[in-house]
Design an enzyme around this catalytic site. Structure first.
Site, PDB file in Angstrom:
ATOM      1  CE1 TYR A 157      27.184   0.924  51.614  1.00 11.92           C
ATOM      2  CE2 TYR A 157      25.894  -0.317  53.121  1.00 11.92           C
ATOM      3  CZ  TYR A 157      26.020   0.896  52.141  1.00 11.92           C
ATOM      4  OH  TYR A 157      24.862   1.476  52.111  1.00 11.92           O
ATOM      5  CE  LYS A 161      27.169   4.199  53.424  1.00 11.56           C
ATOM      6  NZ  LYS A 161      26.839   5.035  52.731  1.00 11.56           N
TER       7      LYS A 161
END
Ligand SMILES: NC(=O)c1ccc[n+]([C@@H]2O[C@H](COP(=O)([O-])OP(=O)(O)OC[C@H]3O[C@@H](n4cnc5c(N)ncnc54)[C@H](O)[C@@H]3O)[C@@H](O)[C@H]2O)c1
Length: 253
Positions: A157, A161
């Site tokens: 993640y 991001k």
């Protein structure tokens, strides 16, 4: 005062719930017609009903997996067929599948990167091709504080991001002269379906409140208001930027 998004058309990916829904609703309240691109059509249809009833603006719902190029290209085509143009794209879809750096599987890595990073790229590219025709467009990418702060279990993640931050700057850099803006929002803990497991008990909620300097939990509308700033003419001198929206839990970049 004239509404901030009068006569604008905005695509919001993942607009059926959480931050995406709050953004879609606020944008409609400010005068925009909305395209909600969702995997979960039940959520999308409920969102459409509420937004149309409460704002009188039009909402087109489309079943789209943002990690699939053909579906994304069709999304843009159908949005343009319906509304004639795209002024704003909010790349809001994100999934979070946690595991440690030692055990995270290739399958989970691919799923998170495909959805959060590749999905943001595919939607930005397809929408930007339309936006350049009119010489105007605002792309808003929902990244995360995890892009700049290591958090246990968030290797895929966080990488996705951080990649979103990087591609935000590339779109801003390459397309600024064509009238296209790209900016990112890096939310901290916000109360949505994604975070419900973290915030189950009052004790947990209190702990999260105490992690930021304002001692409050973020609500989806807190993020939507920043997206509104970036979507509107209020930010006409801002591109390639990241705005951290964590109530001061994370500061600087
Ligand atoms: N909630 C937080 O605390 C927080 C913090 C930092 C960043 N973010 C980011 O904000 C964004 C929105 O998060 P949220 O908390 O509202 O999430 P959420 O899970 O509540 O909503 C995400 C929506 O995206 C849809 N979706 C998922 N995969 C999809 C796909 N492949 N194609 C189309 N739609 C898809 C889901 O159906 C859902 O409606 C995400 O990018 C997330 O990473 C959230």
């Amino acid at each position: 005062m004239e509404k901030l998004l009068k006569d604008k058309v905005a695509i919001i990916t993942g607009g059926g719930g959480g931050i995406g829904f709050a953004t879609a609703k606020l944008f409609a309240e400010e005068g925009a017609d909305i395209v909600i691109a969702e995997l979960d059509m039940k959520k999308a249809e409920n969102a459409k009903k509420e937004i149309e009833n409460e704002t009188g603006k039009r909402v087109l719902t489309l079943e789209v997996d943002v990690s699939k190029k053909k579906q994304v290209d069709d999304m843009v085509k159908r949005a343009v067929n319906e509304f004639g143009k795209i002024d704003i794209l909010v790349n809001n879809v994100g999934i979070y599948l946690a595991d440690s750096v030692l055990t995270l599987s290739e399958e989970v890595w691919d799923k998170v990167i495909d959805t959060d990073l590749k999905g943001t790229f595919l939607c930005s590219q397809a929408a930007a091709k339309e936006m350049v025709k009119g010489g105007y467009g605002k792309i808003i990418n929902i990244s995360s504080c995890c892009a700049i702060e290591p958090t246990p279990g968030q290797v895929a993640y966080g990488a996705a991001k951080a990649g979103v931050v990087s591609l935000t700057r590339d779109f801003a850099f390459e397309l600024g002269e064509k009238g296209i803006y790209a900016n990112a929002i890096l939310p901290g803990m916000t109360v949505t379906d994604m975070t419900k497991d973290f915030l189950k008990t009052e004790k947990a909620r209190e702990e999260w409140r105490n992690k930021n300097v304002l001692k409050r939990l973020g609500q989806p509308v807190d993020q939507a208001k920043v997206a509104l700033f970036l979507a509107s003419s209020l930010s006409d001198h801002v591109t390639g930027e990241c705005i951290i929206t964590s109530a001061g839990a994370v500061m600087g970049q």
